[in-house]
Design a protein around this motif. Structure first.
Motif, PDB file in Angstrom:
ATOM      1  N   GLY A  70       0.790  -1.222   0.000  1.00  0.00           N
ATOM      2  CA  GLY A  70       0.000   0.000   0.000  1.00  0.00           C
ATOM      3  C   GLY A  70       0.821   1.271   0.000  1.00  0.00           C
ATOM      4  O   GLY A  70       0.409   2.277   0.578  1.00  0.00           O
ATOM      5  N   VAL A  71       1.984   1.248  -0.659  1.00  0.00           N
ATOM      6  CA  VAL A  71       2.847   2.426  -0.693  1.00  0.00           C
ATOM      7  C   VAL A  71       3.144   2.812  -2.139  1.00  0.00           C
ATOM      8  O   VAL A  71       3.052   1.984  -3.046  1.00  0.00           O
ATOM      9  N   GLU A  72       3.505   4.085  -2.333  1.00  0.00           N
ATOM     10  CA  GLU A  72       3.819   4.593  -3.666  1.00  0.00           C
ATOM     11  C   GLU A  72       5.325   4.790  -3.799  1.00  0.00           C
ATOM     12  O   GLU A  72       5.903   5.668  -3.161  1.00  0.00           O
ATOM     13  N   ILE A  73       5.931   3.962  -4.612  1.00  0.00           N
ATOM     14  CA  ILE A  73       7.363   4.031  -4.884  1.00  0.00           C
ATOM     15  C   ILE A  73       7.541   4.077  -6.397  1.00  0.00           C
ATOM     16  O   ILE A  73       6.867   3.347  -7.135  1.00  0.00           O
ATOM     17  N   GLU A  74       8.427   4.929  -6.853  1.00  0.00           N
ATOM     18  CA  GLU A  74       8.706   5.030  -8.289  1.00  0.00           C
ATOM     19  C   GLU A  74       9.775   4.006  -8.658  1.00  0.00           C
ATOM     20  O   GLU A  74      10.903   4.068  -8.157  1.00  0.00           O
ATOM     21  N   PHE A  75       9.430   3.080  -9.532  1.00  0.00           N
ATOM     22  CA  PHE A  75      10.392   2.077  -9.985  1.00  0.00           C
ATOM     23  C   PHE A  75      10.761   2.368 -11.433  1.00  0.00           C
ATOM     24  O   PHE A  75       9.890   2.524 -12.285  1.00  0.00           O
ATOM     25  N   VAL A  76      12.072   2.434 -11.684  1.00  0.00           N
ATOM     26  CA  VAL A  76      12.597   2.906 -12.956  1.00  0.00           C
ATOM     27  C   VAL A  76      13.482   1.837 -13.586  1.00  0.00           C
ATOM     28  O   VAL A  76      14.330   1.233 -12.906  1.00  0.00           O
ATOM     29  N   ASP A  77      13.296   1.633 -14.876  1.00  0.00           N
ATOM     30  CA  ASP A  77      14.142   0.717 -15.639  1.00  0.00           C
ATOM     31  C   ASP A  77      15.487   1.395 -15.893  1.00  0.00           C
ATOM     32  O   ASP A  77      15.564   2.430 -16.556  1.00  0.00           O
ATOM     33  N   GLY A  78      16.561   0.843 -15.350  1.00  0.00           N
ATOM     34  CA  GLY A  78      17.876   1.438 -15.534  1.00  0.00           C
ATOM     35  C   GLY A  78      18.908   0.751 -14.665  1.00  0.00           C
ATOM     36  O   GLY A  78      18.599  -0.184 -13.918  1.00  0.00           O
ATOM     37  N   SER A  79      20.135   1.211 -14.765  1.00  0.00           N
ATOM     38  CA  SER A  79      21.233   0.635 -14.008  1.00  0.00           C
ATOM     39  C   SER A  79      22.144   1.752 -13.507  1.00  0.00           C
ATOM     40  O   SER A  79      21.853   2.943 -13.694  1.00  0.00           O
ATOM     41  N   ALA A  80      23.256   1.364 -12.908  1.00  0.00           N
ATOM     42  CA  ALA A  80      24.214   2.354 -12.429  1.00  0.00           C
ATOM     43  C   ALA A  80      24.747   3.217 -13.565  1.00  0.00           C
ATOM     44  O   ALA A  80      25.117   4.375 -13.350  1.00  0.00           O
ATOM     45  N   ASN A  81      24.748   2.678 -14.767  1.00  0.00           N
ATOM     46  CA  ASN A  81      25.231   3.446 -15.924  1.00  0.00           C
ATOM     47  C   ASN A  81      24.281   4.566 -16.325  1.00  0.00           C
ATOM     48  O   ASN A  81      24.648   5.428 -17.128  1.00  0.00           O
ATOM     49  N   ASP A  82      23.069   4.544 -15.785  1.00  0.00           N
ATOM     50  CA  ASP A  82      22.055   5.535 -16.158  1.00  0.00           C
ATOM     51  C   ASP A  82      21.895   6.635 -15.113  1.00  0.00           C
ATOM     52  O   ASP A  82      20.986   7.461 -15.220  1.00  0.00           O
ATOM     53  N   LEU A  83      22.747   6.637 -14.100  1.00  0.00           N
ATOM     54  CA  LEU A  83      22.644   7.664 -13.063  1.00  0.00           C
ATOM     55  C   LEU A  83      22.893   9.048 -13.660  1.00  0.00           C
ATOM     56  O   LEU A  83      23.822   9.244 -14.435  1.00  0.00           O
ATOM     57  N   THR A  98      30.464   4.079 -10.604  1.00  0.00           N
ATOM     58  CA  THR A  98      29.185   4.293  -9.924  1.00  0.00           C
ATOM     59  C   THR A  98      29.320   5.310  -8.809  1.00  0.00           C
ATOM     60  O   THR A  98      28.496   6.232  -8.666  1.00  0.00           O
ATOM     61  N   LEU A  99      30.358   5.191  -8.001  1.00  0.00           N
ATOM     62  CA  LEU A  99      30.562   6.121  -6.892  1.00  0.00           C
ATOM     63  C   LEU A  99      30.859   7.538  -7.394  1.00  0.00           C
ATOM     64  O   LEU A  99      30.431   8.520  -6.784  1.00  0.00           O
ATOM     65  N   GLU A 100      31.564   7.638  -8.510  1.00  0.00           N
ATOM     66  CA  GLU A 100      31.820   8.959  -9.092  1.00  0.00           C
ATOM     67  C   GLU A 100      30.512   9.608  -9.539  1.00  0.00           C
ATOM     68  O   GLU A 100      30.290  10.814  -9.322  1.00  0.00           O
ATOM     69  N   ALA A 101      29.621   8.817 -10.149  1.00  0.00           N
ATOM     70  CA  ALA A 101      28.328   9.351 -10.582  1.00  0.00           C
ATOM     71  C   ALA A 101      27.478   9.750  -9.374  1.00  0.00           C
ATOM     72  O   ALA A 101      26.792  10.785  -9.389  1.00  0.00           O
ATOM     73  N   LEU A 102      27.538   8.956  -8.309  1.00  0.00           N
ATOM     74  CA  LEU A 102      26.749   9.268  -7.120  1.00  0.00           C
ATOM     75  C   LEU A 102      27.265  10.510  -6.407  1.00  0.00           C
ATOM     76  O   LEU A 102      26.490  11.245  -5.787  1.00  0.00           O
ATOM     77  N   GLY A 107      24.783  13.600   2.605  1.00  0.00           N
ATOM     78  CA  GLY A 107      24.171  12.323   2.291  1.00  0.00           C
ATOM     79  C   GLY A 107      25.152  11.167   2.326  1.00  0.00           C
ATOM     80  O   GLY A 107      26.328  11.316   2.679  1.00  0.00           O
ATOM     81  N   ALA A 108      24.659   9.976   1.924  1.00  0.00           N
ATOM     82  CA  ALA A 108      25.463   8.776   2.086  1.00  0.00           C
ATOM     83  C   ALA A 108      25.088   7.709   1.073  1.00  0.00           C
ATOM     84  O   ALA A 108      24.015   7.740   0.460  1.00  0.00           O
ATOM     85  N   VAL A 109      26.010   6.756   0.950  1.00  0.00           N
ATOM     86  CA  VAL A 109      25.765   5.494   0.249  1.00  0.00           C
ATOM     87  C   VAL A 109      25.758   4.406   1.315  1.00  0.00           C
ATOM     88  O   VAL A 109      26.598   4.420   2.230  1.00  0.00           O
ATOM     89  N   ALA A 110      24.834   3.463   1.220  1.00  0.00           N
ATOM     90  CA  ALA A 110      24.788   2.375   2.195  1.00  0.00           C
ATOM     91  C   ALA A 110      24.682   1.040   1.456  1.00  0.00           C
ATOM     92  O   ALA A 110      23.749   0.836   0.668  1.00  0.00           O
ATOM     93  N   LEU A 111      25.640   0.162   1.714  1.00  0.00           N
ATOM     94  CA  LEU A 111      25.664  -1.175   1.119  1.00  0.00           C
ATOM     95  C   LEU A 111      25.124  -2.178   2.130  1.00  0.00           C
ATOM     96  O   LEU A 111      25.614  -2.251   3.262  1.00  0.00           O
ATOM     97  N   LEU A 136      35.495   1.947  -1.609  1.00  0.00           N
ATOM     98  CA  LEU A 136      34.894   3.122  -0.973  1.00  0.00           C
ATOM     99  C   LEU A 136      35.955   4.058  -0.408  1.00  0.00           C
ATOM    100  O   LEU A 136      35.840   5.281  -0.518  1.00  0.00           O
ATOM    101  N   LEU A 137      36.994   3.502   0.171  1.00  0.00           N
ATOM    102  CA  LEU A 137      38.049   4.336   0.745  1.00  0.00           C
ATOM    103  C   LEU A 137      38.779   5.151  -0.312  1.00  0.00           C
ATOM    104  O   LEU A 137      39.357   6.204  -0.008  1.00  0.00           O
ATOM    105  N   ASP A 138      38.745   4.691  -1.542  1.00  0.00           N
ATOM    106  CA  ASP A 138      39.363   5.431  -2.647  1.00  0.00           C
ATOM    107  C   ASP A 138      38.387   6.361  -3.348  1.00  0.00           C
ATOM    108  O   ASP A 138      38.718   6.960  -4.371  1.00  0.00           O
ATOM    109  N   SER A 139      37.185   6.499  -2.808  1.00  0.00           N
ATOM    110  CA  SER A 139      36.149   7.332  -3.423  1.00  0.00           C
ATOM    111  C   SER A 139      35.908   8.582  -2.593  1.00  0.00           C
ATOM    112  O   SER A 139      36.534   8.795  -1.549  1.00  0.00           O
ATOM    113  N   ALA A 140      34.960   9.396  -3.051  1.00  0.00           N
ATOM    114  CA  ALA A 140      34.567  10.578  -2.277  1.00  0.00           C
ATOM    115  C   ALA A 140      33.907  10.193  -0.959  1.00  0.00           C
ATOM    116  O   ALA A 140      33.890  10.978  -0.010  1.00  0.00           O
TER     117      ALA A 140
END
Length: 266
Positions: free
Chosen positions: A88-101, A125-129, A137-141, A185-189
């Motif tokens: 019962g929730v509204e979430i936008e689901f998009v066709d794409g991958s990390a290459n489409d960020l 991927t981390l560079e695009a993010l 903000g953050a990235v969480a794996l 991750l340690l080599d990223s922003a």
């Protein structure tokens, strides 16, 4: 197109239903702990990259103004939409991958990735993010594991069956090679790393465990015929000693590796 699509096309096409009925969800408390740590306050956007059946998108829905789930497999997106509708929730689901960020996703406060980062070109991927995620903000794996406790005695038998059926998996090297996420991750922003974990004891139906085995594409490599049926029977028979009233006791540890920019911690 994702890295997975190029190397192993259609790998997840036949797995979507088994992901929903077999893969374990994360302990609900884990999302709350991560939300508190990264400062989600209900006014920001969360993007779940490689959303699969949408488990993490659903977990973070209560803590965000908007949640977007992204996945390159249409069957997974259909499963995610069904799961969101059921909840019962509204979430936008998009066709794409990390290459489409890109800018079309707007400014993001948190990007979650569950069991999918190893399929991506991780530095890219981390560079695009870095261009999309807000300064604080953050990235969480996310991942799940099973501690060595008596309740998980069945796991070795289960894993041996998966290993047997997946011995010839062409993606085996890929999944084993890209596991050093901390170094990337340690080599990223996003080089400030923190880990949070929640353990949860569950009674899980044996049919759920059987479907979990079938959710691993490495085990039957997309060949539904007798191989799939044989593995399902073998899992059911091998785990019979651990089944009580149709359920298996298990202890799952859900964990999140949270990566932020150093400047956000000062």
């Amino acid at each position: 197109m994702s890295h997975t699509d190029v190397l192993f096309p259609g790998r997840f096409r036949d797995l979507a239903d088994f992901y929903t009925t077999g893969r374990p969800t994360y302990p609900p408390l884990l999302a709350r702990r991560v939300a508190d740590l990264v400062g989600l306050n209900g006014s920001q956007t969360v993007l779940d990259l490689g959303t699969g059946p949408g488990f993490l998108a659903l977990d973070f829905y209560p803590f965000a103004e908007k949640v977007i789930g992204v996945d390159p497999e249409p069957a997974m997106l259909n499963a995610a939409r069904r799961n969101a509708q059921k909840a019962g929730v509204e979430i936008e689901f998009v066709d794409g991958s990390a290459n489409d960020l890109g800018p079309r996703f707007g400014r993001l406060h948190l990007v979650t990735i569950g069991r999918a980062f190893h399929w991506m070109d991780r530095p890219r991927t981390l560079e695009a993010l870095d261009a999309l995620i807000e300064p604080t903000g953050a990235v969480a794996l996310f991942q799940e594991s099973y501690p060595s406790v008596p309740a998980n005695a069945w796991l070795a038998t289960f894993q041996a069956i998966l290993d047997h059926y997946g011995a010839e998996d062409p993606a085996r090297e890929q999944t084993h090679r890209n596991k050093d996420h901390e170094a990337v991750l340690l080599d990223s922003a996003f080089s400030h790393l923190e880990r949070v974990a929640v353990l949860e004891q569950r009674q899980t139906s044996i049919e759920h465990i059987v479907d979990r085995s079938l959710s691993y594409g490495r085990a039957w490599q997309g060949r539904p015929g007798s191989r799939l049926k044989d593995m399902a029977l073998e899992v059911r028979d091998a785990l019979a000693p651990y089944v009580k009233n149709g359920h298996v006791l298990e202890v799952l540890e859900g964990s999140a590796l949270i990566a932020r920019r150093q400047a956000a911690i000062a």
